[in-house]
Design an enzyme around this catalytic site. Sequence first.
Site, PDB file in Angstrom:
ATOM      1  N   GLU A   1       1.153  -1.259  -0.161  1.00  0.00           N
ATOM      2  CA  GLU A   1      -0.022   0.027   0.090  1.00  0.00           C
ATOM      3  C   GLU A   1       1.142   1.070   0.058  1.00  0.00           C
ATOM      4  O   GLU A   1       0.178   1.897  -0.738  1.00  0.00           O
ATOM      5  CB  GLU A   1      -0.569  -0.042   1.157  1.00  0.00           C
ATOM      6  CG  GLU A   1      -1.592  -1.114   1.580  1.00  0.00           C
ATOM      7  CD  GLU A   1      -1.469  -2.178   2.223  1.00  0.00           C
ATOM      8  OE1 GLU A   1      -2.251  -3.142   2.828  1.00  0.00           O
ATOM      9  OE2 GLU A   1      -0.423  -2.564   2.285  1.00  0.00           O
TER      10      GLU A   1
ATOM     11  N   CYS B   1      -2.387  -3.474   7.782  1.00  0.00           N
ATOM     12  CA  CYS B   1      -2.275  -2.732   9.478  1.00  0.00           C
ATOM     13  C   CYS B   1      -1.982  -0.778   9.244  1.00  0.00           C
ATOM     14  O   CYS B   1      -2.362  -0.578   8.766  1.00  0.00           O
ATOM     15  CB  CYS B   1      -0.833  -3.122   8.955  1.00  0.00           C
ATOM     16  SG  CYS B   1       0.673  -1.616   8.301  1.00  0.00           S
TER      17      CYS B   1
END
Length: 149
Positions: free
Chosen positions: A54, A83
Amino acid sequence: MSDEAHMARAMALARAAAEAGEAPIGCVIADGDTVIAEGANAPIALHDPTAHAEIVALRKAAANLQNYRLKPGLTLYVTLEPCAMCAGAISNARIARVVYAASDPKGGGVAHGARLFDQPTCHWKPEVASGLMADESSQMLKDFFKARR
């Protein structure tokens, strides 16, 4: 392109990451049919603990769009629940929608753990969808880590 097509591309990026010895996680950032940026896990190759798929994709998108706050309406597709670090970056980038494949009860920061987008200190909360290609993503991760044990 459909959500399925963008997630299929993220899955291909995850497979490429696995072939490079990285955890198999891939990410695509799209504006409708147009892919703005993509990334694959690369902390080992880049010697960077923040080089999650990401983060790699968000950095490329910001560079491509020449703005740290990305344009409205973008969707981020990722093969594993982000996360807490990645969820924070997604919020800071003002991503409108997050679609993730597999849940991550141990390290996730969206539906598990910190649940960053649910915190009152989170200033930007994207729409979240999960489960698209979850079985395929989960199996790829299990196979990758089983081979390393």
